[in-house]
Write a protein that holds these residues in place. Structure first.
Motif, PDB file in Angstrom:
ATOM      1  N   GLN A   1       0.830  -1.190   0.000  1.00  0.00           N
ATOM      2  CA  GLN A   1       0.000   0.000   0.000  1.00  0.00           C
ATOM      3  C   GLN A   1       0.872   1.250   0.000  1.00  0.00           C
ATOM      4  OE1 GLN A   1      -3.268   0.088  -0.317  1.00  0.00           O
ATOM      5  NE2 GLN A   1      -3.475  -2.137  -0.293  1.00  0.00           N
ATOM      6  N   LYS A   2       0.480   2.230  -0.791  1.00  0.00           N
ATOM      7  CA  LYS A   2       1.221   3.477  -0.838  1.00  0.00           C
ATOM      8  C   LYS A   2       0.963   4.310   0.410  1.00  0.00           C
ATOM      9  CE  LYS A   2       1.263   3.829  -5.877  1.00  0.00           C
ATOM     10  NZ  LYS A   2       0.921   4.677  -7.031  1.00  0.00           N
ATOM     11  N   VAL A   3       1.915   5.181   0.711  1.00  0.00           N
ATOM     12  CA  VAL A   3       1.751   6.077   1.857  1.00  0.00           C
ATOM     13  C   VAL A   3       0.675   7.113   1.525  1.00  0.00           C
ATOM     14  CG1 VAL A   3       2.918   7.729   3.350  1.00  0.00           C
ATOM     15  CG2 VAL A   3       4.151   5.746   2.484  1.00  0.00           C
ATOM     16  N   PRO A   4      -0.246   7.396   2.433  1.00  0.00           N
ATOM     17  CA  PRO A   4      -1.284   8.398   2.150  1.00  0.00           C
ATOM     18  C   PRO A   4      -0.651   9.736   1.768  1.00  0.00           C
ATOM     19  CG  PRO A   4      -1.791   7.212   4.164  1.00  0.00           C
ATOM     20  CD  PRO A   4      -0.408   6.795   3.762  1.00  0.00           C
TER      21      PRO A   4
ATOM     22  N   ASN B   1      -3.709  18.577   4.826  1.00  0.00           N
ATOM     23  CA  ASN B   1      -2.612  19.249   4.140  1.00  0.00           C
ATOM     24  C   ASN B   1      -2.356  20.627   4.742  1.00  0.00           C
ATOM     25  OD1 ASN B   1      -0.676  19.482   1.906  1.00  0.00           O
ATOM     26  ND2 ASN B   1      -2.090  21.025   1.139  1.00  0.00           N
ATOM     27  N   ILE B   2      -3.425  21.333   5.108  1.00  0.00           N
ATOM     28  CA  ILE B   2      -3.261  22.641   5.754  1.00  0.00           C
ATOM     29  C   ILE B   2      -2.556  22.479   7.094  1.00  0.00           C
ATOM     30  CG2 ILE B   2      -4.469  24.667   6.597  1.00  0.00           C
ATOM     31  CD1 ILE B   2      -4.606  24.314   3.580  1.00  0.00           C
ATOM     32  N   TYR B   3      -2.885  21.422   7.818  1.00  0.00           N
ATOM     33  CA  TYR B   3      -2.222  21.179   9.100  1.00  0.00           C
ATOM     34  C   TYR B   3      -0.738  20.878   8.891  1.00  0.00           C
ATOM     35  CZ  TYR B   3      -0.933  18.866  13.451  1.00  0.00           C
ATOM     36  OH  TYR B   3      -0.294  18.518  14.613  1.00  0.00           O
ATOM     37  N   ASN B   4      -0.425  20.080   7.877  1.00  0.00           N
ATOM     38  CA  ASN B   4       0.974  19.789   7.597  1.00  0.00           C
ATOM     39  C   ASN B   4       1.739  21.056   7.211  1.00  0.00           C
ATOM     40  OD1 ASN B   4       0.634  17.065   8.100  1.00  0.00           O
ATOM     41  ND2 ASN B   4       0.237  16.554   5.962  1.00  0.00           N
ATOM     42  N   ALA B   5       1.101  21.941   6.463  1.00  0.00           N
ATOM     43  CA  ALA B   5       1.770  23.183   6.072  1.00  0.00           C
ATOM     44  C   ALA B   5       2.018  24.088   7.273  1.00  0.00           C
ATOM     45  CB  ALA B   5       0.931  23.915   5.021  1.00  0.00           C
ATOM     46  N   MET B   6       1.115  24.056   8.246  1.00  0.00           N
ATOM     47  CA  MET B   6       1.272  24.912   9.428  1.00  0.00           C
ATOM     48  C   MET B   6       2.325  24.365  10.384  1.00  0.00           C
ATOM     49  SD  MET B   6      -2.729  25.846  10.226  1.00  0.00           S
ATOM     50  CE  MET B   6      -2.259  26.688  11.747  1.00  0.00           C
ATOM     51  N   THR B   7       2.477  23.064  10.454  1.00  0.00           N
ATOM     52  CA  THR B   7       3.404  22.452  11.419  1.00  0.00           C
ATOM     53  C   THR B   7       4.692  21.972  10.765  1.00  0.00           C
ATOM     54  OG1 THR B   7       2.289  20.310  11.117  1.00  0.00           O
ATOM     55  CG2 THR B   7       1.503  21.739  12.901  1.00  0.00           C
ATOM     56  N   TRP B   8       4.908  22.282   9.487  1.00  0.00           N
ATOM     57  CA  TRP B   8       6.104  21.814   8.783  1.00  0.00           C
ATOM     58  C   TRP B   8       7.332  22.554   9.285  1.00  0.00           C
ATOM     59  CZ3 TRP B   8       9.703  23.924   5.365  1.00  0.00           C
ATOM     60  CH2 TRP B   8      10.467  23.009   4.638  1.00  0.00           C
ATOM     61  N   ARG B   9       8.417  21.837   9.444  1.00  0.00           N
ATOM     62  CA  ARG B   9       9.682  22.421   9.901  1.00  0.00           C
ATOM     63  C   ARG B   9      10.785  22.040   8.925  1.00  0.00           C
ATOM     64  NH1 ARG B   9      11.016  20.504  15.743  1.00  0.00           N
ATOM     65  NH2 ARG B   9      12.847  21.778  15.241  1.00  0.00           N
TER      66      ARG B   9
ATOM     67  N   LEU C   1       0.327  12.564   8.346  1.00  0.00           N
ATOM     68  CA  LEU C   1       0.688  13.491   9.410  1.00  0.00           C
ATOM     69  C   LEU C   1       2.053  13.169  10.002  1.00  0.00           C
ATOM     70  CD1 LEU C   1      -2.737  13.775  11.272  1.00  0.00           C
ATOM     71  CD2 LEU C   1      -1.810  15.245   9.491  1.00  0.00           C
ATOM     72  N   VAL C   2       2.668  12.086   9.553  1.00  0.00           N
ATOM     73  CA  VAL C   2       4.006  11.725  10.032  1.00  0.00           C
ATOM     74  C   VAL C   2       5.069  12.319   9.109  1.00  0.00           C
ATOM     75  CG1 VAL C   2       5.548   9.816  10.582  1.00  0.00           C
ATOM     76  CG2 VAL C   2       3.105   9.624  11.082  1.00  0.00           C
ATOM     77  N   ARG C   3       4.903  12.133   7.812  1.00  0.00           N
ATOM     78  CA  ARG C   3       5.875  12.654   6.863  1.00  0.00           C
ATOM     79  C   ARG C   3       5.712  14.158   6.637  1.00  0.00           C
ATOM     80  NH1 ARG C   3       5.912   8.701   1.730  1.00  0.00           N
ATOM     81  NH2 ARG C   3       7.674  10.048   1.231  1.00  0.00           N
ATOM     82  N   LYS C   4       4.465  14.656   6.763  1.00  0.00           N
ATOM     83  CA  LYS C   4       4.176  16.087   6.655  1.00  0.00           C
ATOM     84  C   LYS C   4       4.629  16.658   5.314  1.00  0.00           C
ATOM     85  CE  LYS C   4       4.165  17.155  11.583  1.00  0.00           C
ATOM     86  NZ  LYS C   4       2.701  17.330  11.595  1.00  0.00           N
TER      87      LYS C   4
END
Length: 468
Positions: free
Chosen positions: A5-8, A25-33, A12-15
């Protein structure tokens, strides 16, 4: 062996940041480092390439991107690169032009024009024939646009892509029953403590910015119309005030007005009382009243023997008219309305509230709701939540998708008309002093590393193949 199975795409882990309005996706963009420990330059370059490629050109392989990658970075004329602001020279972000080739793709342009909620959805629209370029259907998402090309998308697809997802019948019934229960509790509290709920309702309305603006405009129009009618009625009544009418009222034994007006009318009657015809128990007849008022207030006939001084009569007449007009103005001024004043408490407002609404049976056939009109507090159409028009493929009445504003940025190289779902590709994106027309969530240093990565591999491939 089962297929892996491909990664979603919105893990929220890979961000990884994607071109999508999805809430994850908006959450990943806000918490991306981007500040992560790297022990080599290769890892820095690879990380920059990996993260930026997940956003730019999602779905393209490395080979496909390398085929369109060019090491030359387009920008404004060098003569204009010395632009200054407040005496400081502004740098041209050339590295942000690394992915400029992907901005020419049709699916990317459809997403940039806000005709789809994600790049994948834009590609799906192109493949299914919902997109036209210069009036011709194009089914290749990688179609390269040229300056002056006009592309359009089916309006129904745009409404579906940017609108809130349509709920199923079961979800609509569940949500409708939840709203009905909440509304019935509100009605119960209103009937239990009406004054307190009236105050809380007015307080909530004051805090609601959108409601206040619309309500203020509506109230202002109603107040202007009401005050205009009051002013017209007041002027009509003031113009109708005549001394003879005041005397007729006094002769008939009716109340003339306030205390001041009654005293003045009594003094006026005293001036002419000795010259009035005898009064019987029934009072003066209508003909006598008209004759008396005409003789003493309209004509002021001097031939009547013993009539008081004519100037005194005129003076009292003017005072009576002024007092009567002032009383009319005072009575009408209390009926005028002013915007901004809190509405007085109306003890009968609870009586106008509807009765509790019965909940909808979840076992009801969904097809029956298209034929019946429900008494719902939140819907004027009488349909279930989100199903005002069940035949539509989106939430009805149409509501924008959540978190659209987070990525709703229109680029300078597109001219978009959302009313007709058309857009024109004006030119290729260029870089200007301290600005780039390529929209990207990543900083300039990351794009510099990405350009170094692909530029090095391009030269390496050219050297291996022996191409010029």
């Amino acid at each position: 062996m089962p297929r892996r199975q491909k990664v979603p795409p919105f893990s929220l882990v890979r961000k990884r940041i994607r071109q999508s309005f999805n809430k994850l996706n908006i959450y990943n963009a806000m918490t991306w480092r981007k500040n992560r420990p790297f022990n080599s330059q290769y890892r820095q370059l690879f990380f920059a390439k990996q993260e930026s490629r997940a956003y730019h050109g999602e779905g393209l392989t490395e080979t496909q991107f390398r085929n369109v990658f060019r090491s030359e970075l387009t920008s404004v004329s060098p003569l204009q690169s010395k632009a200054k602001r407040d005496g400081v020279e502004q740098e041209i972000p050339h590295a942000l032009q690394t992915f400029v080739a992907l901005e020419r793709r049709l699916d990317t342009a459809v997403f940039r024009a806000l005709f789809a909620s994600s790049l994948r959805q834009a590609s799906q629209y192109v493949v299914t024939g919902a997109v036209k370029v210069n009036g011709v259907k194009i089914s290749q998402p990688g179609y390269v646009l040229r300056a002056g090309d006009m592309f359009s998308v089916d309006p129904n697809r745009v409404l579906e892509g940017l609108g809130r997802p349509k709920p199923s019948a079961a979800e609509a019934i569940t949500q409708t029953n939840r709203i009905i229960r909440k509304y019935n509790k509100y009605l119960e509290r209103c009937r239990k403590s009406p004054r307190q709920m009236w105050k809380s309702r007015e307080a909530r309305r004051k805090r609601h910015v959108v409601y206040n603006s619309k309500q203020a405009a509506k109230e202002n129009r109603a107040i202007e119309q009401h005050n205009k009618s009051i002013d017209t009625a007041m002027k009509r009544e003031i113009d109708a005030v005549k001394p003879r009418l005041i005397l007729e009222t006094a002769l008939k034994g009716e109340k003339v007005g306030g205390e001041k007006l009654a005293a003045k009318s009594g003094a006026l009657l005293g001036l002419v009382r000795g010259h009035l015809p005898p009064k019987d128990e029934a009072g003066y007849s209508a003909d006598e009243v008209r004759d008396i008022s005409g003789r003493y207030y309209d004509k002021h006939e001097p031939g009547v023997a013993g009539v008081a001084n004519k100037s005194d009569v005129k003076k009292l007449c003017a005072e009576l008219v002024q007092l009567k007009q002032d009383e009319i103005r005072t009575s009408y001024s209390s009926r005028l309305r002013h915007l901004g004043k809190a509405a007085p408490y109306d003890p009968t407002w609870v009586d106008r509230l509807p009765q509790p609404i019965p909940e909808i049976d979840p076992e009801t056939d969904p097809e029956e709701f298209a034929k019946m009109k429900l008494a719902l507090p939140f819907s004027t159409t009488g349909k279930l939540y989100g199903l005002a028009e069940p035949e539509k493929r989106w939430f009805t009445p149409w509501v924008p998708r959540q978190f659209v504003a987070a990525m709703a940025v229109l680029p300078h190289h597109l001219e978009v008309s959302h009313e007709t779902c058309h857009a024109i590709y004006l030119r290729d994106p260029v870089a200007r002093p301290n600005h780039s027309e390529v929209i990207s969530p990543f900083s300039l240093d990351m794009h510099e590393r990405v350009h170094m990565w692909y530029n090095y591999r391009r030269r390496k491939n050219l050297a291996r193949t022996g191409s010029a």
